[in-house]
Every structure is written in structure tokens, then in C-alpha cells.
Design a protein around this motif. Structure first.
Motif, mmCIF file in Angstrom:
data_model
loop_
_atom_site.group_PDB
_atom_site.id
_atom_site.type_symbol
_atom_site.label_atom_id
_atom_site.label_comp_id
_atom_site.label_asym_id
_atom_site.label_seq_id
_atom_site.Cartn_x
_atom_site.Cartn_y
_atom_site.Cartn_z
ATOM 1 N N SER A 53 0.536 -1.370 -0.087
ATOM 2 C CA SER A 53 0.359 -0.368 -0.151
ATOM 3 C C SER A 53 0.481 1.925 0.235
ATOM 4 O O SER A 53 1.990 1.870 0.576
ATOM 5 N N ALA A 54 1.093 2.172 -0.776
ATOM 6 C CA ALA A 54 1.595 3.175 -0.764
ATOM 7 C C ALA A 54 0.543 4.941 -1.497
ATOM 8 O O ALA A 54 -0.406 4.314 -1.577
ATOM 9 N N THR A 55 1.579 5.776 -1.447
ATOM 10 C CA THR A 55 0.884 6.989 -1.800
ATOM 11 C C THR A 55 1.545 7.214 -3.277
ATOM 12 O O THR A 55 2.642 7.359 -2.992
ATOM 13 N N LEU A 56 0.666 7.677 -3.789
ATOM 14 C CA LEU A 56 1.506 7.990 -5.154
ATOM 15 C C LEU A 56 1.052 10.047 -5.606
ATOM 16 O O LEU A 56 0.286 10.297 -5.191
ATOM 17 N N ARG A 57 3.062 10.621 -5.344
ATOM 18 C CA ARG A 57 2.789 12.138 -5.337
ATOM 19 C C ARG A 57 3.373 12.973 -6.602
ATOM 20 O O ARG A 57 4.164 11.874 -7.491
ATOM 21 N N VAL A 65 -3.551 9.021 -14.371
ATOM 22 C CA VAL A 65 -3.284 7.445 -13.518
ATOM 23 C C VAL A 65 -5.125 7.019 -14.068
ATOM 24 O O VAL A 65 -5.753 7.300 -13.879
ATOM 25 N N THR A 66 -4.732 5.163 -14.906
ATOM 26 C CA THR A 66 -5.522 5.033 -14.605
ATOM 27 C C THR A 66 -5.470 3.531 -13.399
ATOM 28 O O THR A 66 -4.203 2.768 -13.890
ATOM 29 N N ARG A 67 -6.327 3.123 -13.292
ATOM 30 C CA ARG A 67 -6.260 2.037 -12.321
ATOM 31 C C ARG A 67 -6.805 0.461 -13.259
ATOM 32 O O ARG A 67 -8.138 0.604 -13.458
ATOM 33 N N GLU A 88 -2.543 -3.651 -5.511
ATOM 34 C CA GLU A 88 -3.336 -3.151 -7.284
ATOM 35 C C GLU A 88 -2.328 -2.537 -9.074
ATOM 36 O O GLU A 88 -0.905 -2.088 -8.797
ATOM 37 N N ARG A 89 -2.548 -2.372 -9.806
ATOM 38 C CA ARG A 89 -2.241 -2.557 -11.511
ATOM 39 C C ARG A 89 -2.449 -0.826 -11.168
ATOM 40 O O ARG A 89 -3.362 -0.861 -11.711
ATOM 41 N N ILE A 90 -1.589 -0.434 -11.507
ATOM 42 C CA ILE A 90 -1.957 1.498 -12.326
ATOM 43 C C ILE A 90 -1.508 1.671 -13.465
ATOM 44 O O ILE A 90 0.466 1.317 -14.451
ATOM 45 N N TRP A 91 -1.825 2.710 -14.852
ATOM 46 C CA TRP A 91 -0.902 2.729 -15.476
ATOM 47 C C TRP A 91 -0.667 4.856 -15.297
ATOM 48 O O TRP A 91 -1.551 5.158 -15.377
#
Length: 137
Positions: A53-57, A65-67, A88-91
Motif C-alpha cells: 500500500s502506497a501514496t502516489l505523489r 492515472v488509470t487503475r 493494484e496495477r496502475i498505468w
């Protein structure tokens, strides 16, 4: 009457509100934390699987961002954050002329913490098996 404190230490609600808000955002993640800094090149899409689990800044330029498994896409501006869950995978992509800088921050885990936890679980399971086995007389 003069104050006993110098002007720098006198409380001004307008001036003090912003640093406190920034401090709350800064210390939102548990410590110690590990951060990964990388750039999203213009007109290119990067993919990332979140291992913890993380925070994207977002820094410098807006990022799209697409989840996976989410009907929503996010346009994040510099300074905005997005919480991501483990697995989770993100683009990520940007349409800016310059690369967008991104920071992914999560709680720090010691090396081989997963292996250590797995070994402890295996040892506990084996101990339960030996306790449950009927003894022959």
C-alpha cells in the motif's frame, strides 16, 4: 503591552495554518517509509504493480492515472496524491512536453520480512500438527 515572545513565535492563525496542513500531509504515511522516484516520459505510458500500500505523489507536470478494475481515470496535478492498495496495477502517462516526476511512498519493510513471516507461519503450523497427532501407547 509587548509580548514576551519574539515576532517569529507569536501565533498568527493565517500564517500558521498552511505549515500545519503541509506537516499533516507529510506525516500521513507511517514511518519509516521508502520512496521510489521516477519520471514519466511525455507521450509514453508506464505500468506499475503496487507491491505494498502506497501514496502516489505527482511533481512538475499533470499525470493521467488509470487503475485496473476501476471505472475511473484520474488527472493528478503537481502536488496532488492518490492512495494505492497492495496488488493494484496502475498505468501512468502525461501529455506535457516535459517528463512528469512521480514519487511512490510506502511503509518500509526490512529485507526478507516476508520470508521471515512465512517461516514463522510454517513453524507454527508444524507445531500444531505435532500437537494434534495422537500418540501411540
Amino acid at each position: 503591552m509587548d509580548s514576551a515572545f519574539p515576532p517569529a513565535f507569536q501565533s498568527d492563525p493565517q500564517a500558521a495554518a498552511q505549515p500545519v496542513a503541509d506537516a499533516i500531509d507529510f506525516f500521513d504515511d507511517p514511518l519509516p517509509a521508502q520512496s521510489i522516484h521516477f519520471a514519466v516520459p511525455p507521450q509514453l505510458t508506464l505500468t506499475w504493480r503496487v507491491t505494498a500500500s502506497a501514496t502516489l505523489r505527482i511533481h512538475v507536470a499533470p499525470v493521467w492515472v488509470t487503475r485496473a478494475r476501476s471505472p475511473y481515470d484520474y488527472w493528478l496535478k503537481p502536488g496532488e496524491t492518490l492512495r494505492l492498495e497492495r496488488g493494484e496495477r496502475i498505468w501512468l502517462s502525461t501529455e506535457a512536453a516535459l517528463p512528469a516526476r512521480v514519487t511512490l511512498t510506502s511503509a518500509w519493510r526490512p529485507p526478507f520480512a516476508g520470508v521471515r513471516r512465512g517461516t514463522e507461519r510454517l513453524a507454527a503450523w508444524l507445531a500444531l500438527l505435532t500437537l494434534r497427532r495422537p500418540r501411540k501407547a
